[in-house]
Design a protein around this motif. Structure first.
Motif, PDB file in Angstrom:
ATOM      1  N   LYS A 217     -51.214 -20.979 -13.220  1.00  0.00           N
ATOM      2  CA  LYS A 217     -51.327 -20.854 -11.766  1.00  0.00           C
ATOM      3  C   LYS A 217     -50.630 -22.024 -11.070  1.00  0.00           C
ATOM      4  O   LYS A 217     -49.917 -21.835 -10.084  1.00  0.00           O
ATOM      5  N   THR A 218     -50.776 -23.221 -11.594  1.00  0.00           N
ATOM      6  CA  THR A 218     -50.109 -24.396 -11.031  1.00  0.00           C
ATOM      7  C   THR A 218     -48.593 -24.264 -11.170  1.00  0.00           C
ATOM      8  O   THR A 218     -47.840 -24.561 -10.227  1.00  0.00           O
TER       9      THR A 218
ATOM     10  N   LEU B 261     -43.464 -20.613  -6.346  1.00  0.00           N
ATOM     11  CA  LEU B 261     -43.641 -19.746  -5.186  1.00  0.00           C
ATOM     12  C   LEU B 261     -43.970 -20.490  -3.889  1.00  0.00           C
ATOM     13  O   LEU B 261     -43.714 -19.976  -2.806  1.00  0.00           O
ATOM     14  N   GLY B 262     -44.605 -21.650  -4.031  1.00  0.00           N
ATOM     15  CA  GLY B 262     -45.027 -22.380  -2.847  1.00  0.00           C
ATOM     16  C   GLY B 262     -46.212 -21.758  -2.140  1.00  0.00           C
ATOM     17  O   GLY B 262     -46.466 -22.053  -0.975  1.00  0.00           O
ATOM     18  N   CYS B 263     -46.942 -20.893  -2.839  1.00  0.00           N
ATOM     19  CA  CYS B 263     -48.075 -20.198  -2.225  1.00  0.00           C
ATOM     20  C   CYS B 263     -49.172 -20.006  -3.268  1.00  0.00           C
ATOM     21  O   CYS B 263     -48.952 -19.364  -4.297  1.00  0.00           O
ATOM     22  N   SER B 264     -50.348 -20.552  -2.980  1.00  0.00           N
ATOM     23  CA  SER B 264     -51.465 -20.469  -3.932  1.00  0.00           C
ATOM     24  C   SER B 264     -51.934 -19.038  -4.177  1.00  0.00           C
ATOM     25  O   SER B 264     -52.251 -18.667  -5.306  1.00  0.00           O
ATOM     26  N   GLU B 265     -51.975 -18.241  -3.096  1.00  0.00           N
ATOM     27  CA  GLU B 265     -52.468 -16.873  -3.232  1.00  0.00           C
ATOM     28  C   GLU B 265     -51.528 -16.025  -4.091  1.00  0.00           C
ATOM     29  O   GLU B 265     -51.978 -15.283  -4.970  1.00  0.00           O
TER      30      GLU B 265
ATOM     31  N   ALA C 226     -51.830 -17.097  -7.692  1.00  0.00           N
ATOM     32  CA  ALA C 226     -53.039 -16.559  -8.328  1.00  0.00           C
ATOM     33  C   ALA C 226     -52.844 -15.099  -8.705  1.00  0.00           C
ATOM     34  O   ALA C 226     -53.233 -14.677  -9.804  1.00  0.00           O
ATOM     35  N   ASP C 227     -52.235 -14.330  -7.810  1.00  0.00           N
ATOM     36  CA  ASP C 227     -51.978 -12.913  -8.104  1.00  0.00           C
ATOM     37  C   ASP C 227     -51.047 -12.754  -9.304  1.00  0.00           C
ATOM     38  O   ASP C 227     -51.307 -11.944 -10.204  1.00  0.00           O
ATOM     39  N   LEU C 228     -49.951 -13.522  -9.324  1.00  0.00           N
ATOM     40  CA  LEU C 228     -48.999 -13.398 -10.434  1.00  0.00           C
ATOM     41  C   LEU C 228     -49.587 -13.924 -11.741  1.00  0.00           C
ATOM     42  O   LEU C 228     -49.263 -13.409 -12.812  1.00  0.00           O
ATOM     43  N   ALA C 229     -50.452 -14.930 -11.662  1.00  0.00           N
ATOM     44  CA  ALA C 229     -51.118 -15.418 -12.874  1.00  0.00           C
ATOM     45  C   ALA C 229     -51.989 -14.305 -13.463  1.00  0.00           C
ATOM     46  O   ALA C 229     -51.964 -14.052 -14.681  1.00  0.00           O
ATOM     47  N   GLN C 230     -52.746 -13.628 -12.598  1.00  0.00           N
ATOM     48  CA  GLN C 230     -53.569 -12.514 -13.072  1.00  0.00           C
ATOM     49  C   GLN C 230     -52.700 -11.410 -13.669  1.00  0.00           C
ATOM     50  O   GLN C 230     -53.016 -10.859 -14.729  1.00  0.00           O
TER      51      GLN C 230
END
Length: 170
Positions: free
Chosen positions: A24-25, A31-35, A38-42
């Motif tokens: 995620k990090t 991406l420069g975007c946490s949300e 998180a989606d791509l990590a999932q």
């Protein structure tokens, strides 16, 4: 590694627990975007679970996760490009021709599928197909542009049409 690993074998759960935060990090940096990260990590872990490789014997889970995540990033960025082009088209479309939100969504999904299909074609096959379908060129003119004979253009077009037919079934 976690205690859940047994005789060198890893479970999906242990790989997730050990590497999710790192992934995620890493994605947030891209991406420069946490949300979105998180989606791509999932999505990366879902692909890993449904992939062809046996996760229990992965020697380098981070390398494998990175490989999957890179493909998802490319898909994400391509989708953004298509969406941006679609938004630009909508911005100059007269109000009388504007589609409903549902129609816009369907059109965008179709454009993304077309983009993915074209990306999977070999470069000359893609170029021959686009010259035929968008520019309306005949096989002789396409062959002249590509530096091949009409017979090869027919072969390229057959490959492109087959790809379209196969994709239609998905």
């Amino acid at each position: 590694m976690l205690a859940k690993e047994f005789l060198g074998q890893q479970t999906v759960e242990s790989i997730y627990m050990d590497h999710h935060r790192w992934l995620k990090t890493w994605l947030r940096g891209k991406l420069g975007c946490s949300e979105q990260a998180a989606d791509l990590a999932q999505d990366t872990f879902l692909r890993m679970m449904h992939g062809k490789r046996n996760v229990h014997t992965l020697e380098q889970p981070r390398a494998y996760l990175t490989q999957i995540a890179k493909h998802l990033l490319i898909d994400h960025w391509r989708r953004q490009e298509v969406e941006r082009a679609w938004q630009e088209t909508l911005a100059v479309t007269p109000q009388s021709f504007v589609a409903s939100p549902e129609e816009r969504s369907l059109i965008l999904e179709a454009l993304i599928r077309i983009d993915q299909l074209l990306d999977r074609l070999k470069p000359k096959v893609r170029e021959a197909f686009l010259l035929s379908q968008l520019d309306g060129l005949g096989y002789r003119e396409i062959g002249e542009r590509l530096g091949v004979g009409e017979r090869m253009v027919k072969k390229y077009m057959a490959q492109a049409m087959l790809a379209c037919l196969i994709n239609e079934g998905k």
